[in-house]
Scaffold this motif. Structure first.
Motif: not given
Length: 86
Positions: A41-48, A53-57
């Motif tokens: 996930p893109d950390p600049s969009q809050g993904g850390r 990562a599972v949500s993105l998948f």
């Protein structure tokens, strides 16, 4: 007798759902897995986190015309909507 602690801890089942945008029929399949390749996930969009990562998948995605699916209900080749769940 043929059990493994690693398999017991890390194996899972992936649920894949395809939905026809024409007639709204769905097809669901289940596939076993021992590992997943998760997008970062893109950390600049809050993904850390791992959960990010599972949500993105698992997010829903529309297949393009190159990856069209032939619907079992209406027999049309369509740009289906695909959704994965763990």
């Amino acid at each position: 007798q043929n059990r493994s602690v690693i398999v017991d801890l890390f194996q899972g089942q992936l649920r894949s759902e395809l939905r026809c945008p024409q007639c709204h029929a769905t097809s669901v399949t289940f596939d076993p897995f021992l590992h997943l390749t998760l997008p970062l996930p893109d950390p600049s969009q809050g993904g850390r986190t791992l959960a990010d990562a599972v949500s993105l998948f698992c997010r829903e995605e529309a297949l393009d015309s190159d990856n069209g699916w032939t619907c079992h209900h209406c027999s049309q080749r369509v740009p289906a909507v695909k959704k994965l769940d763990i």
